[in-house]
Write a protein that holds these residues in place. Structure first.
Motif, PDB file in Angstrom:
ATOM      1  N   TYR A   3       1.984 -10.132  -7.834  1.00 42.36           N
ATOM      2  CA  TYR A   3       0.817  -9.272  -8.012  1.00 42.36           C
ATOM      3  C   TYR A   3       1.123  -7.865  -7.487  1.00 42.36           C
ATOM      4  N   HIS A   4       0.370  -6.904  -7.972  1.00 36.07           N
ATOM      5  CA  HIS A   4       0.464  -5.536  -7.462  1.00 36.07           C
ATOM      6  C   HIS A   4      -0.652  -5.268  -6.450  1.00 36.07           C
ATOM      7  N   ILE A   5      -1.897  -5.399  -6.886  1.00 38.53           N
ATOM      8  CA  ILE A   5      -3.041  -5.220  -5.995  1.00 38.53           C
ATOM      9  C   ILE A   5      -3.918  -6.455  -6.127  1.00 38.53           C
ATOM     10  N   CYS A   6      -3.847  -7.340  -5.153  1.00 36.51           N
ATOM     11  CA  CYS A   6      -4.652  -8.565  -5.172  1.00 36.51           C
ATOM     12  C   CYS A   6      -6.095  -8.239  -4.821  1.00 36.51           C
ATOM     13  N   ASN A   7      -7.020  -8.567  -5.692  1.00 35.08           N
ATOM     14  CA  ASN A   7      -8.443  -8.396  -5.405  1.00 35.08           C
ATOM     15  C   ASN A   7      -9.217  -9.627  -5.835  1.00 35.08           C
ATOM     16  N   GLY A   8     -10.376  -9.813  -5.208  1.00 36.02           N
ATOM     17  CA  GLY A   8     -11.092 -11.062  -5.285  1.00 36.02           C
ATOM     18  C   GLY A   8     -10.633 -11.852  -4.055  1.00 36.02           C
ATOM     19  N   PRO A   9     -10.615 -13.139  -4.144  1.00 36.48           N
ATOM     20  CA  PRO A   9     -11.028 -13.938  -5.303  1.00 36.48           C
ATOM     21  C   PRO A   9     -12.515 -14.254  -5.258  1.00 36.48           C
ATOM     22  N   ALA A  10     -12.964 -14.974  -6.278  1.00 36.12           N
ATOM     23  CA  ALA A  10     -14.284 -15.589  -6.294  1.00 36.12           C
ATOM     24  C   ALA A  10     -14.123 -16.965  -6.926  1.00 36.12           C
ATOM     25  N   SER A  21       0.820  -1.215   0.000  1.00 33.38           N
ATOM     26  CA  SER A  21       0.000   0.000   0.000  1.00 33.38           C
ATOM     27  C   SER A  21       0.852   1.262   0.000  1.00 33.38           C
ATOM     28  N   ALA A  22       2.141   1.135   0.312  1.00 35.19           N
ATOM     29  CA  ALA A  22       3.032   2.293   0.245  1.00 35.19           C
ATOM     30  C   ALA A  22       3.433   2.596  -1.192  1.00 35.19           C
ATOM     31  N   ASP A  23       3.481   1.570  -2.043  1.00 33.95           N
ATOM     32  CA  ASP A  23       3.839   1.745  -3.458  1.00 33.95           C
ATOM     33  C   ASP A  23       3.184   0.622  -4.248  1.00 33.95           C
ATOM     34  N   VAL A  24       2.004   0.903  -4.807  1.00 35.15           N
ATOM     35  CA  VAL A  24       1.243  -0.134  -5.503  1.00 35.15           C
ATOM     36  C   VAL A  24       1.908  -0.575  -6.801  1.00 35.15           C
ATOM     37  N   HIS A  25       2.916   0.162  -7.232  1.00 41.37           N
ATOM     38  CA  HIS A  25       3.615  -0.227  -8.457  1.00 41.37           C
ATOM     39  C   HIS A  25       4.661  -1.311  -8.209  1.00 41.37           C
ATOM     40  N   ARG A  26       4.909  -1.621  -6.955  1.00 39.77           N
ATOM     41  CA  ARG A  26       5.824  -2.706  -6.627  1.00 39.77           C
ATOM     42  C   ARG A  26       5.050  -4.036  -6.654  1.00 39.77           C
ATOM     43  N   PRO A  27       5.567  -5.046  -7.343  1.00 39.68           N
ATOM     44  CA  PRO A  27       4.852  -6.330  -7.432  1.00 39.68           C
ATOM     45  C   PRO A  27       5.075  -7.197  -6.197  1.00 39.68           C
ATOM     46  N   ASP A  28       4.750  -6.624  -5.035  1.00 38.13           N
ATOM     47  CA  ASP A  28       4.970  -7.321  -3.766  1.00 38.13           C
ATOM     48  C   ASP A  28       3.746  -8.112  -3.318  1.00 38.13           C
ATOM     49  N   GLY A  29       2.651  -7.990  -4.062  1.00 35.60           N
ATOM     50  CA  GLY A  29       1.430  -8.680  -3.667  1.00 35.60           C
ATOM     51  C   GLY A  29       1.533 -10.184  -3.870  1.00 35.60           C
ATOM     52  N   GLN A  30       0.951 -10.917  -2.937  1.00 33.35           N
ATOM     53  CA  GLN A  30       0.905 -12.374  -3.015  1.00 33.35           C
ATOM     54  C   GLN A  30      -0.505 -12.858  -2.673  1.00 33.35           C
ATOM     55  N   LEU A  31      -0.801 -14.053  -3.133  1.00 34.43           N
ATOM     56  CA  LEU A  31      -2.021 -14.738  -2.729  1.00 34.43           C
ATOM     57  C   LEU A  31      -1.607 -15.934  -1.891  1.00 34.43           C
ATOM     58  N   PHE A  32      -2.155 -16.006  -0.687  1.00 37.27           N
ATOM     59  CA  PHE A  32      -1.862 -17.106   0.224  1.00 37.27           C
ATOM     60  C   PHE A  32      -3.093 -18.003   0.367  1.00 37.27           C
ATOM     61  N   ARG A  33      -2.822 -19.248   0.707  1.00 35.37           N
ATOM     62  CA  ARG A  33      -3.894 -20.209   0.994  1.00 35.37           C
ATOM     63  C   ARG A  33      -3.723 -20.725   2.419  1.00 35.37           C
ATOM     64  N   LEU A  34      -4.767 -20.565   3.219  1.00 34.30           N
ATOM     65  CA  LEU A  34      -4.775 -21.110   4.570  1.00 34.30           C
ATOM     66  C   LEU A  34      -5.694 -22.320   4.566  1.00 34.30           C
ATOM     67  N   ASP A  35      -5.089 -23.506   4.659  1.00 32.67           N
ATOM     68  CA  ASP A  35      -5.880 -24.729   4.620  1.00 32.67           C
ATOM     69  C   ASP A  35      -6.672 -24.903   5.911  1.00 32.67           C
ATOM     70  N   ALA A  36      -7.652 -25.803   5.858  1.00 30.00           N
ATOM     71  CA  ALA A  36      -8.534 -26.017   7.002  1.00 30.00           C
ATOM     72  C   ALA A  36      -7.771 -26.508   8.229  1.00 30.00           C
ATOM     73  N   ASP A  37      -6.585 -27.103   8.014  1.00 28.53           N
ATOM     74  CA  ASP A  37      -5.784 -27.571   9.144  1.00 28.53           C
ATOM     75  C   ASP A  37      -4.860 -26.497   9.702  1.00 28.53           C
ATOM     76  N   GLY A  38      -4.968 -25.270   9.158  1.00 25.77           N
ATOM     77  CA  GLY A  38      -4.190 -24.150   9.675  1.00 25.77           C
ATOM     78  C   GLY A  38      -2.852 -23.926   9.012  1.00 25.77           C
TER      79      GLY A  38
END
Length: 297
Positions: A151-158, A125-142
């Motif tokens: 990614y730059h700005i991760c939105n969604g998912p659906a 959020s300090a510099d949206v032009h930096r590709p520092d965005g990631q998508l993480f998955r938290l499984d049901a077991d933690g």
């Protein structure tokens, strides 16, 4: 699938002036809509009877997701995922801090999939032009794992109705991708599902209806649109604000589309020209949505 006219008119529900209204969630058993004012550090709720509720957090709150066991929520704060309880009083405990050592990076958007896994995105959020965005998955077991990088700005998912396709956006470049989701939660290669052009705005929060069509709030475009599973534009809701941020289905029959909005980044003159920026809106539709997926088993 059902087509809609482009004359769908939103109605104003709550003129609360949220800097960044995000993360709408409808809980059918409570007949209540939750949503956040992310930068306002506030969680809000609107009951079917019109009652309003608000809770204040010590830092940004980005989203909440219901737990399958009904014992509170998971929530995204600025720096991590927490278990959140609202009754008898607000309290939370950290579960994971995926951006703790990444200056400027915060959590952004998240959703549970039909298998009970949580998918959460981040952005710088300090510099949206930096590709520092990631998508993480938290499984049901933690167990937390990184699913996507760059990614730059991760939105969604659906997710598609069968959970086998994930839609996810990099809003900075106006791109929504589709990914195959394997049984173990691993993702196939990215497919460019839709490239948004001039005047359309950037793809922000999204949801899927009971026909498998995707509704996307288009930040800067002043509209919320319905697309077929192949990305064909089917319907447009023209908004009275330029920055709709997210949307979700709710109401007794899941036929009400709730839409959050924001005034983030606007000048004083722009805010004066858009007095409803940051409000909560609703549109009544013919095709219902689906109940929210929940984290866990």
């Amino acid at each position: 699938m059902t087509a809609h006219t482009t004359e769908l008119a939103p109605r104003l529900l709550w003129q609360l002036g949220a800097e960044l209204g995000e993360g709408p969630l409808w809980l059918p058993e409570q007949q209540r809509l939750y949503f956040v004012n992310l930068k306002g550090k506030a969680l809000h709720a609107l009951d079917a009877d019109g009652s309003r509720h608000s809770w204040t957090l010590p830092t940004f709150i980005c989203w909440i997701v219901p737990r399958a066991d009904g014992d509170g929520f998971l929530a995204g704060l600025r720096d991590g995922v927490v278990r959140l309880w609202l009754e008898p009083e607000l309290r939370f405990d950290y579960l994971a801090r995926p951006v703790q050592d990444k200056p400027g990076v915060r959590l952004n958007d998240a959703k549970a999939d039909p298998e009970g896994r949580l998918w959460l995105g981040t952005m710088n959020s300090a510099d949206v032009h930096r590709p520092d965005g990631q998508l993480f998955r938290l499984d049901a077991d933690g167990v937390l794992s990184a699913a996507l990088d760059g990614y730059h700005i991760c939105n969604g998912p659906a997710f598609s109705l069968d959970g086998r396709t994930m839609y996810h956006s990099d809003s900075l470049h106006g791109r929504t991708y589709a990914y195959d989701v394997a049984a173990d939660g691993s993702l196939g290669p990215a497919r460019l599902w839709r490239q948004f052009g001039d005047g359309e705005g950037s793809p922000d929060g999204m949801t899927v209806d009971s026909e498998g069509c995707v509704w996307i709030a288009q930040w800067g475009g002043g509209r919320v649109c319905r697309y077929s599973p192949d990305g064909e534009l089917l319907a447009t809701i023209a908004m009275p604000v330029s920055q709709p941020a997210s949307c979700v289905f709710g109401g007794p029959e899941l036929k009400t589309l709730y839409i959050t909005s924001a005034w983030e980044g606007m000048s004083d003159a722009q805010r004066a020209a858009e007095p409803l920026a940051g409000s909560l809106f609703a549109v009544d539709l013919d095709v219902p949505g689906v109940a929210p997926a929940r984290y866990g088993k």
